[in-house]
Design a protein around this motif. Structure first.
Motif, short mmCIF file in Angstrom:
data_model
loop_
_atom_site.label_atom_id
_atom_site.label_comp_id
_atom_site.label_asym_id
_atom_site.label_seq_id
_atom_site.Cartn_x
_atom_site.Cartn_y
_atom_site.Cartn_z
N SER A 28 0.87 -1.17 0.00
CA SER A 28 0.00 0.00 0.00
C SER A 28 0.91 1.22 0.00
O SER A 28 2.13 1.10 0.18
CB SER A 28 -0.89 0.02 1.25
N LEU A 29 0.35 2.40 -0.18
CA LEU A 29 1.17 3.62 -0.11
C LEU A 29 1.85 3.73 1.24
O LEU A 29 3.01 4.15 1.33
CB LEU A 29 0.29 4.85 -0.36
N LYS A 30 1.14 3.35 2.29
CA LYS A 30 1.71 3.41 3.63
C LYS A 30 2.88 2.44 3.77
O LYS A 30 3.87 2.74 4.44
CB LYS A 30 0.63 3.12 4.67
N TYR A 32 5.03 1.49 1.44
CA TYR A 32 6.23 2.10 0.83
C TYR A 32 6.90 3.05 1.82
O TYR A 32 8.11 3.03 2.01
CB TYR A 32 5.85 2.89 -0.42
N SER A 33 6.08 3.89 2.43
CA SER A 33 6.59 4.89 3.36
C SER A 33 7.20 4.25 4.60
O SER A 33 8.28 4.65 5.05
CB SER A 33 5.46 5.86 3.76
N ARG A 68 -6.62 -2.01 -4.94
CA ARG A 68 -6.43 -0.55 -5.03
C ARG A 68 -6.46 -0.10 -6.48
O ARG A 68 -7.03 0.94 -6.80
CB ARG A 68 -5.11 -0.16 -4.38
N GLU A 82 2.50 10.14 -7.57
CA GLU A 82 3.06 10.21 -6.22
C GLU A 82 3.31 8.81 -5.65
O GLU A 82 4.31 8.57 -4.97
CB GLU A 82 2.13 10.99 -5.28
N GLY A 83 2.39 7.88 -5.96
CA GLY A 83 2.55 6.53 -5.45
C GLY A 83 3.74 5.82 -6.06
O GLY A 83 4.47 5.09 -5.37
N ALA A 86 6.87 7.20 -4.61
CA ALA A 86 7.08 6.67 -3.26
C ALA A 86 7.66 5.26 -3.32
O ALA A 86 8.51 4.89 -2.49
CB ALA A 86 5.76 6.66 -2.49
#
Length: 261
Positions: A28-30, A32-33, A68, A82-83, A86
């Motif tokens: 998920s995007l989270k 990656y972060s 997603r 942005e994704g 990331a």
């Protein structure tokens, strides 16, 4: 602190475990972060002398989250740059981490999961492990620097084969290609990884950091620029009919009918 990974430090080793087993550890995007933050934390922690990245459950990571992708199609948001940026930042963080990073590949590492494994300094597999550059199956060109890393490891011909045909590479073949540092017997992944980690802990950590810095500065310095361009191409692919067909076919458990549109 973390929602999609588990981060722990024990005996001078930081372990980052992607913890979304219900979706085979798809990113998920989270995620990656959080992986990026954990790598940066490991790099700054004087107690940490080696890092292990793995996945919870049966697989290392299935790559992108297809549910997603479906949502992005239906809302007509499509894949945001942005994704993808990331995702690239996550694998760059592996290269920028001053500590040696080991991918412990349980089960399958596909798509972005494969790219993350390729970004690591070392890869450990057992006889049941597989690598799959599966982006093309989703109608995508690829992200997380997978093409970049793979080209440097096996050359353009094999990279093209793995990208376009997207056939899983079994552990024995991966080892023969030099994609695997250590190959253990089935069920011995933990033991084989521990043996490698013990060797790394006996090495001078600061000298390894300087080696990694030299490698990045002179051989990976254009990685960020590559990530920007791959993001552009991924966004363009995300708007195609073939990508939409790939997503729905996957979720409906049928073979996709690509039309080149």
């Amino acid at each position: 602190m973390y929602e999609t990974i588990i981060y722990e430090v024990k005996n001078n080793v930081a372990t980052i475990t992607i913890n979304r087993p219900d979706v085979s550890n798809a990113f998920s995007l989270k995620t990656y972060s959080e992986v990026k933050i954990a790598l940066e934390l490991s790099g700054k922690d004087a107690e940490v002398r080696a890092v292990v990245i793995t996945g919870s459950g049966k697989n290392f990571s299935a790559g992108g989250d297809v549910n997603r992708f479906k949502t992005l199609i239906e809302t007509e948001e499509f894949l945001p740059p942005e994704g993808v940026i990331a995702a690239g930042a996550m694998t760059r963080a592996v290269k920028l981490c001053p500590k040696p990073v080991v991918a412990k590949i349980n089960g399958v590492a596909a798509g972005a999961g494969c790219s993350l494994a390729l970004a690591c300094d070392f890869r450990v597999m057992d006889e049941k492990s597989k690598l799959a550059m599966a982006f093309i199956n989703m109608g995508f060109s690829g992200d997380t620097g997978g093409i970049y890393f793979l080209n440097r490891m096996v050359g353009t011909a094999k990279t093209t084969e793995m990208l376009v045909l997207a056939e899983p590479v079994k552990a024995q073949e991966a080892h023969a290609l030099g994609l695997t540092t250590k190959l253990g017997k089935e069920g011995e992944l933990d033991t084989t990884t521990t043996e490698l980690i013990e060797k790394l802990l006996q090495k001078p950590t600061q000298a390894i950091a300087k080696q990694k810095a030299l490698n990045y500065e002179f051989f990976f310095s254009d990685l960020e620029q590559f990530n920007e361009r791959e993001a552009q191409y991924m966004v363009e692919c995300g708007k195609t009919k073939d990508h939409q067909e790939a997503v729905y076919a996957f979720l409906e458990k049928r073979k996709p009918n690509f039309t080149g549109k």
